[in-house]
Each structure stands twice: as C-alpha cells, then as structure tokens.
Design a protein around this motif. Sequence first.
Motif, PDB file in Angstrom:
ATOM      1  N   LEU A 244      35.483  46.166  36.212  1.00 18.45           N
ATOM      2  CA  LEU A 244      36.607  46.409  37.115  1.00 18.45           C
ATOM      3  C   LEU A 244      37.546  47.502  36.599  1.00 18.45           C
ATOM      4  O   LEU A 244      38.504  47.856  37.293  1.00 18.45           O
ATOM      5  N   GLY A 245      37.262  48.040  35.411  1.00 24.46           N
ATOM      6  CA  GLY A 245      38.050  49.161  34.908  1.00 24.46           C
ATOM      7  C   GLY A 245      37.335  50.495  35.010  1.00 24.46           C
ATOM      8  O   GLY A 245      37.858  51.507  34.559  1.00 24.46           O
ATOM      9  N   THR A 246      36.133  50.509  35.608  1.00 23.12           N
ATOM     10  CA  THR A 246      35.418  51.772  35.741  1.00 23.12           C
ATOM     11  C   THR A 246      36.129  52.678  36.731  1.00 23.12           C
ATOM     12  O   THR A 246      36.669  52.233  37.744  1.00 23.12           O
ATOM     13  N   GLU A 247      36.105  53.983  36.444  1.00 25.80           N
ATOM     14  CA  GLU A 247      36.694  54.952  37.358  1.00 25.80           C
ATOM     15  C   GLU A 247      35.852  55.038  38.635  1.00 25.80           C
ATOM     16  O   GLU A 247      34.644  54.829  38.615  1.00 25.80           O
ATOM     17  N   VAL A 248      36.514  55.338  39.729  1.00 23.84           N
ATOM     18  CA  VAL A 248      35.838  55.341  41.021  1.00 23.84           C
ATOM     19  C   VAL A 248      35.920  56.731  41.639  1.00 23.84           C
ATOM     20  O   VAL A 248      36.838  57.493  41.377  1.00 23.84           O
ATOM     21  N   ASP A 249      34.952  57.035  42.497  1.00 24.70           N
ATOM     22  CA  ASP A 249      34.903  58.323  43.157  1.00 24.70           C
ATOM     23  C   ASP A 249      34.615  58.084  44.629  1.00 24.70           C
ATOM     24  O   ASP A 249      33.594  57.486  44.973  1.00 24.70           O
ATOM     25  N   GLY A 250      35.518  58.508  45.476  1.00 20.93           N
ATOM     26  CA  GLY A 250      35.304  58.389  46.910  1.00 20.93           C
ATOM     27  C   GLY A 250      35.923  57.172  47.550  1.00 20.93           C
ATOM     28  O   GLY A 250      36.087  57.126  48.773  1.00 20.93           O
ATOM     29  N   PHE A 251      36.254  56.152  46.758  1.00 20.87           N
ATOM     30  CA  PHE A 251      36.876  54.950  47.304  1.00 20.87           C
ATOM     31  C   PHE A 251      38.380  55.151  47.468  1.00 20.87           C
ATOM     32  O   PHE A 251      39.006  55.932  46.747  1.00 20.87           O
ATOM     33  N   SER A 252      38.965  54.414  48.403  1.00 22.50           N
ATOM     34  CA  SER A 252      40.418  54.416  48.555  1.00 22.50           C
ATOM     35  C   SER A 252      41.053  53.719  47.363  1.00 22.50           C
ATOM     36  O   SER A 252      40.453  52.833  46.743  1.00 22.50           O
ATOM     37  N   VAL A 253      42.277  54.101  47.044  1.00 20.46           N
ATOM     38  CA  VAL A 253      43.012  53.534  45.910  1.00 20.46           C
ATOM     39  C   VAL A 253      44.356  53.022  46.420  1.00 20.46           C
ATOM     40  O   VAL A 253      45.046  53.715  47.180  1.00 20.46           O
ATOM     41  N   PRO A 254      44.763  51.806  46.047  1.00 18.37           N
ATOM     42  CA  PRO A 254      46.059  51.281  46.489  1.00 18.37           C
ATOM     43  C   PRO A 254      47.208  52.212  46.105  1.00 18.37           C
ATOM     44  O   PRO A 254      47.222  52.783  45.016  1.00 18.37           O
ATOM     45  N   GLN A 255      48.174  52.325  47.013  1.00 19.75           N
ATOM     46  CA  GLN A 255      49.337  53.181  46.810  1.00 19.75           C
ATOM     47  C   GLN A 255      50.611  52.348  46.899  1.00 19.75           C
ATOM     48  O   GLN A 255      50.652  51.331  47.596  1.00 19.75           O
TER      49      GLN A 255
ATOM     50  N   GLN B 253      37.637  24.657  44.773  1.00 21.75           N
ATOM     51  CA  GLN B 253      37.631  26.119  44.790  1.00 21.75           C
ATOM     52  C   GLN B 253      36.664  26.623  45.858  1.00 21.75           C
ATOM     53  O   GLN B 253      35.569  26.077  46.029  1.00 21.75           O
ATOM     54  N   TRP B 254      37.092  27.662  46.571  1.00 26.85           N
ATOM     55  CA  TRP B 254      36.221  28.386  47.523  1.00 26.85           C
ATOM     56  C   TRP B 254      36.573  29.857  47.404  1.00 26.85           C
ATOM     57  O   TRP B 254      37.741  30.235  47.575  1.00 26.85           O
ATOM     58  N   THR B 255      35.585  30.690  47.091  1.00 22.77           N
ATOM     59  CA  THR B 255      35.853  32.109  46.907  1.00 22.77           C
ATOM     60  C   THR B 255      34.762  32.942  47.547  1.00 22.77           C
ATOM     61  O   THR B 255      33.574  32.649  47.387  1.00 22.77           O
ATOM     62  N   LEU B 256      35.164  33.993  48.247  1.00 21.89           N
ATOM     63  CA  LEU B 256      34.241  34.987  48.768  1.00 21.89           C
ATOM     64  C   LEU B 256      34.632  36.337  48.192  1.00 21.89           C
ATOM     65  O   LEU B 256      35.773  36.785  48.358  1.00 21.89           O
ATOM     66  N   PHE B 257      33.698  36.964  47.482  1.00 24.66           N
ATOM     67  CA  PHE B 257      33.909  38.279  46.887  1.00 24.66           C
ATOM     68  C   PHE B 257      33.127  39.323  47.682  1.00 24.66           C
ATOM     69  O   PHE B 257      31.965  39.086  48.040  1.00 24.66           O
ATOM     70  N   ARG B 258      33.742  40.469  47.900  1.00 24.53           N
ATOM     71  CA  ARG B 258      33.029  41.627  48.464  1.00 24.53           C
ATOM     72  C   ARG B 258      33.110  42.767  47.461  1.00 24.53           C
ATOM     73  O   ARG B 258      34.177  43.036  46.909  1.00 24.53           O
ATOM     74  N   SER B 259      31.993  43.408  47.214  1.00 23.50           N
ATOM     75  CA  SER B 259      32.005  44.624  46.395  1.00 23.50           C
ATOM     76  C   SER B 259      31.152  45.674  47.087  1.00 23.50           C
ATOM     77  O   SER B 259      30.229  45.353  47.834  1.00 23.50           O
ATOM     78  N   ALA B 260      31.482  46.936  46.847  1.00 24.05           N
ATOM     79  CA  ALA B 260      30.835  48.028  47.568  1.00 24.05           C
ATOM     80  C   ALA B 260      30.225  49.014  46.592  1.00 24.05           C
ATOM     81  O   ALA B 260      30.830  49.377  45.587  1.00 24.05           O
ATOM     82  N   LEU B 261      29.033  49.469  46.925  1.00 25.21           N
ATOM     83  CA  LEU B 261      28.387  50.528  46.162  1.00 25.21           C
ATOM     84  C   LEU B 261      28.796  51.904  46.672  1.00 25.21           C
ATOM     85  O   LEU B 261      28.630  52.900  45.969  1.00 25.21           O
ATOM     86  N   ALA B 262      29.318  51.956  47.893  1.00 17.30           N
ATOM     87  CA  ALA B 262      29.815  53.197  48.489  1.00 17.30           C
ATOM     88  C   ALA B 262      30.903  52.824  49.486  1.00 17.30           C
ATOM     89  O   ALA B 262      30.899  51.716  50.045  1.00 17.30           O
ATOM     90  N   PRO B 263      31.857  53.741  49.766  1.00 17.95           N
ATOM     91  CA  PRO B 263      32.998  53.411  50.634  1.00 17.95           C
ATOM     92  C   PRO B 263      32.673  53.530  52.112  1.00 17.95           C
ATOM     93  O   PRO B 263      33.255  54.324  52.845  1.00 17.95           O
TER      94      PRO B 263
END
Length: 346
Positions: free
Chosen positions: A24-35, A74-84
């Motif tokens: 979760l600390g890897t740099e990202v390219d092309g994804f939106s970033v919180p502002q 506990q109930w959790t749903l995670f989403r992760s993306a390989l591309a935006p």
Amino acid sequence: MNVKALAVAICLAAPATGQGFAGLGTEVDGFSVPQPNPTFDFPADHGAHPDYRIEWWYITANLDGADGVEYGLQWTLFRSALAPEDGTGWETPQLWMGHAAITTPTDHFVAERLGRGGVGQAGVTADPFDAWIDDWSLSGPDFDTLRMTAAGADFAYEVDLTATGPLVFQGDRGFSVKSSEGQASYYYSQPFFEVAGTLTLPEGEVAVTGSAWLDREWSSQPLGGDQTGWDWFSLSFDTGERMMGFLLHEGEDTSYTSATWIEPDGSATPYPNGAFAAEPLTITDVGGRDVPTQWQVRLPDRGVDVTVTAMNPQAWMETSVPYWEGPVHIEGSHTGRGYLEMTGYE
C-alpha cells in the motif's frame, strides 16, 4: 483462473521494503490521488471508485447473544485495481476480496472470498446500495438501513443494521493523512449502527443485538513506503461518545498517529499526529507471532486514559494478507467496548 494468482493481484504486493504494508506504499501511475478539501457526493460516494487503486467497505460489530455470550462480527469487501478503469468480463482490472468473521470468547471463525468484478461475481452499486461477493451481501434501500449476510465452512450470519446517527468524516473533513510525507485517503465512518439478527455457529443459532461501526476508505497510495503496518482502534464508550485512533508503524520505535473524537450527536473533532497514543501492555503468542492484545490508549485532550483488552486474544485472520482483528473491552477513565485491527505482525 488461478485463485492464488488472483489473491496476489488483489493484495497488490507482499510486504517489502519501500512498498509499505501489503504494497500500500507503492507509488502509483495513472490512478487518481486524494486531494485536500474533498467534496463528497452521496449516495454516489457509497459506491465504487474504480479510478482509485484501493477501496473498502468495512463493518465490525460488538454483539450480545440471547445465550448471554458476547460476540464480535466482521464483514469486509475490498476492491483493488490493476489499472484505473472499470472494464467488463474477465479482462476487468477491478479485483475483489471479502473477509467475514465471528469472534467468541473461545473461538474465531474466518472465511475469505476472491472475485472479479466484470463478470458480476462481486461489486458495489450506490442507489439502492448493494455490495456483494458471491452470496455474501451488504444491501438495503439506502445506506442507513442494511442487511448483512455471510457464511463460511462452520459459521454464518444474517443481521440488520439501522443507523441512529449521522456519517462522521475522519481527518480534515474526510481527508485522512496517513504519513508525514502526506499520503492520504478519503475516509468516513458510520459509527451509529444498531444491530439485530442471527448467528449460526456449530452449536446452533444465536439471536444477537448490539452495535456496529462501518468504515469507508479509498485511495491509491494510502501509506508511506516505510510504513509496515498499523494498529486501529474504534472505541464506543458507555457515556455515548466514540473515538477512532490509529498508529502507523514507521520503524521499531516510531509511528504516525491520528484520531477523531465523536460526540453522541455525531459532531467530530480530528486530532493530528502526536495527540493520540497507544502502548502495548500485554504480548500474546498468536500462532507463533508476538501480538499485542492489551493496550494503554490515551487522548489527553479528552481525558481518555484507558486499558483496551482483546476479548479473544487469538482472533487471527488467516487470510491472503493475514492480520489480527477482534472485539475489545475498555476500562479506565472511560468504559465500553470496541474493535481493534492490527497488521504487520506476520
């Protein structure tokens, strides 16, 4: 498809130097970033944000059974993306993972689901709200009235959640900073759910009531590259106030902290790095790992000085990315119950 490969893709990367916990600390390219200074749009923002790399819908509950036993849920749903982008079919870059658990004073039941969004196996729609993976679901006519279901090999649950207070925005109006370098997420909570329903355990069905806390977060790089895990507390006090606080591990003896004090009417006060403190008091052997299962937690500005103790110290989530998650008891300047999540102890 290869389930192990899908798990690795969902987890983005194993913990490694320069990547932060679970990548979760890897740099990202092309994804939106919180502002800073976000403007939320509801109900749309209850749904998925495929242009961000990581997102979750996370519910924990402290429950009392008709049998007189305390339970955690506990109930959790995670989403992760390989591309935006969203995409359709098996080519979609949107990957999903679900975790469900029931914790008792003596047992901890865990299940995991993995899925692709483009084939309808998992996803989230905002209005009416529906989050699902396989036959697990969190759904209702709106975000205030939800039914939550999940099942594993030796447990199941079906409970109703009804909100009795407003959403709470964490950090600076929902912009939650996670490191001194400025990594951040969009983060809001619904800590005012009342719960009623049924657990199914090996010994039979148990009617339960209690309270739940829902967290919503999305980002693309929520951690710094040197952050190796976190300790997250959601505490509900008997006086009606609530508190969220977390430590992000940045080395053996350093951490980045954040906290939010929540009044009974939902009004919230955020606290910056350094205002919140949590120190381990008891270390437990959890499957060969040294895990803190009792903490001294302080928020001096609110007079909070409490001992937070795990109801079941062995509440380990043996999932693709393993971590500790379970209900806690609160004693000291304030009393109550809550939940604790700890990562980076593998």
